[in-house]
Motif scaffolding. Structure first.
Motif, PDB file in Angstrom:
ATOM      1  N   THR A   1       0.853  -1.177   0.000  1.00  0.00           N
ATOM      2  CA  THR A   1       0.000   0.000   0.000  1.00  0.00           C
ATOM      3  C   THR A   1       0.890   1.229   0.000  1.00  0.00           C
TER       4      THR A   1
ATOM      5  N   SER B   1       0.687   5.676  -0.225  1.00  0.00           N
ATOM      6  CA  SER B   1      -0.222   6.813  -0.088  1.00  0.00           C
ATOM      7  C   SER B   1       0.435   8.057  -0.654  1.00  0.00           C
TER       8      SER B   1
ATOM      9  N   ALA C   1       3.884   2.236   2.784  1.00  0.00           N
ATOM     10  CA  ALA C   1       3.480   1.770   4.110  1.00  0.00           C
ATOM     11  C   ALA C   1       4.467   0.706   4.578  1.00  0.00           C
ATOM     12  N   GLN C   2       4.865   0.770   5.823  1.00  0.00           N
ATOM     13  CA  GLN C   2       5.865  -0.150   6.361  1.00  0.00           C
ATOM     14  C   GLN C   2       5.254  -1.410   6.954  1.00  0.00           C
ATOM     15  N   GLU C   3       4.040  -1.727   6.562  1.00  0.00           N
ATOM     16  CA  GLU C   3       3.404  -2.964   7.011  1.00  0.00           C
ATOM     17  C   GLU C   3       3.445  -4.001   5.896  1.00  0.00           C
TER      18      GLU C   3
END
Length: 164
Positions: free
Chosen positions: A67, A69, A93-95
């Protein structure tokens, strides 16, 4: 005054109908890009006036998606190679798979950003990986170049009752 009210009502009711999500697939166009990614699909949202925003990067050849943004520091644009025309900064995103993508693009960076050119169906695209290191400096990490392959479509959504 009545025309203004009608315009507001139209924009409120029409904007969801005019916005849509598309999946644009790209193949690597050079050796460096092929070594990092064997192909990507961008989940893009086309807004009311045709503006496109990338929401997710999906690996075309392997499982995985990240993801992203819209938005990030201007310094990410400032470290691009001379003559680069890409301007849209995206934060990764770091997930989940985002962490792996960030590490692959900018090994050792604290934060990684993608600077993307204009996304259009039928056109090649260039992306730059830029990173911020622990001392606060920004560096250009990699240039990724892709050729347009095609657009994926999703099956039509069925109604809640299951009838079409």
């Amino acid at each position: 005054m009545k025309a203004l009210k009608l315009a507001v009502v139209f924009s409120i009711t029409a904007s969801p109908a005019l916005a849509d999500t598309r999946y644009l697939a790209f193949d690597p166009s050079d050796r460096v890009t092929r070594a990092l990614t064997r192909g990507i699909t961008l989940e893009v949202e086309r807004g009311w006036f045709g503006a496109v925003s990338v929401r997710r990067i999906i690996s075309t050849s392997a499982r995985g998606s990240a993801t992203i943004s819209r938005g990030g520091p201007d310094q990410a644009r400032g470290v691009l190679p001379e003559g680069s025309g890409e301007t849209s900064v995206y934060s990764i995103a770091q997930e989940g798979d985002g962490r792996g993508l960030a590490r692959a693009l900018c090994p050792g960076a604290e934060a990684t950003y993608l600077v993307v050119g204009r996304v259009r169906a039928g056109r090649p695209i260039v992306m730059h990986g830029a990173g911020r290191w622990s001392d606060g400096t920004f560096r250009h990490c990699v240039t990724l170049s892709y050729n347009y392959r095609g657009e994926w479509s999703l099956p039509p959504r069925s109604s809640a009752s299951g009838a079409e």
